[in-house]
Design a protein around this motif. Structure first.
Motif, PDB file in Angstrom:
ATOM      1  N   ARG A   1      -4.209   3.189   8.555  1.00  0.00           N
ATOM      2  CA  ARG A   1      -3.015   2.353   8.418  1.00  0.00           C
ATOM      3  C   ARG A   1      -2.597   1.716   9.739  1.00  0.00           C
ATOM      4  O   ARG A   1      -1.674   0.900   9.771  1.00  0.00           O
ATOM      5  CB  ARG A   1      -1.864   3.184   7.852  1.00  0.00           C
TER       6      ARG A   1
ATOM      7  N   GLY B   1       7.614  -7.878  -5.981  1.00  0.00           N
ATOM      8  CA  GLY B   1       6.333  -7.610  -6.621  1.00  0.00           C
ATOM      9  C   GLY B   1       5.203  -8.466  -6.090  1.00  0.00           C
ATOM     10  O   GLY B   1       4.028  -8.132  -6.269  1.00  0.00           O
TER      11      GLY B   1
ATOM     12  N   LYS C   1       2.180  -7.671  -0.623  1.00  0.00           N
ATOM     13  CA  LYS C   1       0.970  -6.864  -0.541  1.00  0.00           C
ATOM     14  C   LYS C   1       1.304  -5.379  -0.630  1.00  0.00           C
ATOM     15  O   LYS C   1       2.371  -4.940  -0.183  1.00  0.00           O
ATOM     16  CB  LYS C   1       0.251  -7.126   0.783  1.00  0.00           C
ATOM     17  N   ASP C   2       0.362  -4.613  -1.157  1.00  0.00           N
ATOM     18  CA  ASP C   2       0.590  -3.184  -1.300  1.00  0.00           C
ATOM     19  C   ASP C   2       0.741  -2.470   0.039  1.00  0.00           C
ATOM     20  O   ASP C   2       1.378  -1.422   0.112  1.00  0.00           O
ATOM     21  CB  ASP C   2      -0.559  -2.544  -2.088  1.00  0.00           C
ATOM     22  N   ASP C   3       0.160  -2.997   1.092  1.00  0.00           N
ATOM     23  CA  ASP C   3       0.238  -2.335   2.402  1.00  0.00           C
ATOM     24  C   ASP C   3       1.129  -3.101   3.373  1.00  0.00           C
ATOM     25  O   ASP C   3       1.036  -2.929   4.586  1.00  0.00           O
ATOM     26  CB  ASP C   3      -1.159  -2.169   3.004  1.00  0.00           C
TER      27      ASP C   3
ATOM     28  N   HIS D   1       9.753  -0.048  -5.920  1.00  0.00           N
ATOM     29  CA  HIS D   1       8.486  -0.376  -5.258  1.00  0.00           C
ATOM     30  C   HIS D   1       8.135   0.659  -4.187  1.00  0.00           C
ATOM     31  O   HIS D   1       6.964   1.015  -4.011  1.00  0.00           O
ATOM     32  CB  HIS D   1       8.564  -1.774  -4.647  1.00  0.00           C
TER      33      HIS D   1
ATOM     34  N   LEU E   1       6.654   3.798  -5.548  1.00  0.00           N
ATOM     35  CA  LEU E   1       5.241   3.615  -5.904  1.00  0.00           C
ATOM     36  C   LEU E   1       4.345   3.628  -4.674  1.00  0.00           C
ATOM     37  O   LEU E   1       3.113   3.593  -4.801  1.00  0.00           O
ATOM     38  CB  LEU E   1       5.060   2.291  -6.667  1.00  0.00           C
ATOM     39  N   GLY E   2       4.956   3.658  -3.497  1.00  0.00           N
ATOM     40  CA  GLY E   2       4.194   3.686  -2.257  1.00  0.00           C
ATOM     41  C   GLY E   2       3.537   2.365  -1.920  1.00  0.00           C
ATOM     42  O   GLY E   2       2.566   2.326  -1.155  1.00  0.00           O
ATOM     43  N   ARG E   3       4.071   1.280  -2.465  1.00  0.00           N
ATOM     44  CA  ARG E   3       3.409  -0.017  -2.308  1.00  0.00           C
ATOM     45  C   ARG E   3       3.470  -0.542  -0.886  1.00  0.00           C
ATOM     46  O   ARG E   3       2.526  -1.139  -0.396  1.00  0.00           O
ATOM     47  CB  ARG E   3       4.016  -1.039  -3.266  1.00  0.00           C
ATOM     48  N   PHE E   4       4.619  -0.380  -0.223  1.00  0.00           N
ATOM     49  CA  PHE E   4       4.734  -0.873   1.146  1.00  0.00           C
ATOM     50  C   PHE E   4       5.715  -0.025   1.927  1.00  0.00           C
ATOM     51  O   PHE E   4       6.280   0.944   1.415  1.00  0.00           O
ATOM     52  CB  PHE E   4       5.101  -2.363   1.194  1.00  0.00           C
TER      53      PHE E   4
ATOM     54  N   ASN F   1       8.349   6.456   3.188  1.00  0.00           N
ATOM     55  CA  ASN F   1       7.953   5.118   3.639  1.00  0.00           C
ATOM     56  C   ASN F   1       9.166   4.229   3.924  1.00  0.00           C
ATOM     57  O   ASN F   1       9.115   3.009   3.753  1.00  0.00           O
ATOM     58  CB  ASN F   1       7.029   4.446   2.609  1.00  0.00           C
TER      59      ASN F   1
END
Length: 337
Positions: A151, A235, A238-240, A260, A263-266, A289
């Motif tokens: 990461r 939505g 980006k996921d990261d 979001h 869900l650990g998306r960002f 996060n």
């Protein structure tokens, strides 16, 4: 020297913003200075007494709006110098109707916001928050495992999206020029040419959100930006991606953001929330996060003295007949924070 300057904030604020030498300089530049000696915020009655016969007034946090009743005490008032951020807390339609010039120190506060945002950008890309946890509480080399080390990113070859290019957004973009990154800007008040002059590419908000590795929210809190980042727009990210908000909590739909984040998306760095502070059991306080920085992005401690210096310099410009650098255009007030 014929100018009478009234400084109406309470001494608690005045001492935080102005150094003794700055107050002395204000005195040298004026025929007369009326200084509020009370500690707390001035009442309307105190303001009436202080501004009688004044040609100019300095306001700051805690000062009441200068309405017609107060302005009646200073028929010769020609300038208002606001030693704080937004001038919206003190300006009134009556003030504009009288043609009183207004200047503010928002650009000084915004420098701190931009610099803090750059720091959060670098720290988050480097994944410092998770690595600090490992080096302090876990195996020193534990962060070398793929899930943590992978990461880590540098300020190279990434895309940074800036939402809003007011004082803070412009300075943030200026600071980013020292890095090899692509800068996208979403701001309805800018043209493509103006954005390019800053070093950014102007794009629609949705395109920015979909492309950016880092999204920095630098927009003002106005009706048009209320929950600007809603469920659908979040939505698109980006996921990261990394989301940084040093502006105002109301610009992000926080319930959608929480979904979001769960869900650990960002990853999110939030200097502001809506409301402040968040409740003791709020998910922002426990989600791994999320980083909360407690609304310190703007000027703090010695940083506040930049405001005093700027306003002192503005008063000198006014006395010398030079245009003030922070002068507010009432036509553009609705777009300002």
């Amino acid at each position: 020297m014929t100018l009478h300057l009234a400084i109406i904030p309470g001494m608690r604020i005045t001492r935080r913003v102005f150094t003794p030498s700055q107050l002395e300089k204000l005195g040298r530049l004026s025929r007369k200075v009326t200084l509020n000696q009370e500690e707390g915020n001035p009442s309307p009655e105190t303001v009436k007494r202080l501004i009688q016969g004044a040609d100019a007034v300095i306001t700051s946090w805690g000062c009441p709006p200068l309405d017609s009743e107060l302005l009646a005490e200073a028929p010769d008032l020609r300038a208002l110098l606001h030693a704080a951020g937004s001038v919206k807390t003190v300006v009134t339609p009556e003030l504009w109707e009288r043609g009183i010039q207004v200047t503010g120190a928002a650009s000084m506060l915004s420098r701190g916001v931009a610099e803090t945002t750059l720091g959060l950008t670098i720290a988050s890309l480097k994944n410092m928050w998770q690595i600090i946890d490992y080096t302090r509480n876990k195996d020193w080399w534990g962060f070398q495992q793929d899930s943590v080390r992978s990461r880590i990113r540098e300020m190279f070859g990434i895309t940074i999206g800036v939402i809003g290019a007011g004082h803070a957004g412009r300075h943030y973009i200026k600071l980013l020029q020292g890095f090899d990154v692509k800068i996208l800007l979403s701001d309805p008040t800018y043209t493509e040419v103006q954005a390019a002059e800053l070093g950014a590419k102007l794009v629609p908000l949705e395109e920015l959100l979909a492309a950016a590795d880092v999204v920095a929210v630098m927009a003002p809190e106005i009706p048009e930006t209320y929950q600007l980042l809603n469920e659908d727009r979040l939505g698109l990210m980006k996921d990261d991606a990394i989301l940084i908000n040093p502006a105002r909590g109301s610009i992000i739909h926080e319930e959608a953001l929480i979904r979001h984040l769960k869900l650990g998306r960002f990853f999110a760095c939030l200097d502001v929330t809506e409301p402040e502070p968040p409740a003791s059991d709020h998910p922002f306080r426990t989600l791994p996060n999320v980083v909360l920085t407690g609304h310190i992005a703007g000027a703090v401690n010695n940083g506040l003295l930049q405001i005093g210096k700027f306003i002192t310099d503005e008063w000198e410009r006014w006395v010398q007949g030079v245009p003030m650098e922070g002068r507010i255009d009432p036509v553009k007030l609705s777009f300002l924070a």
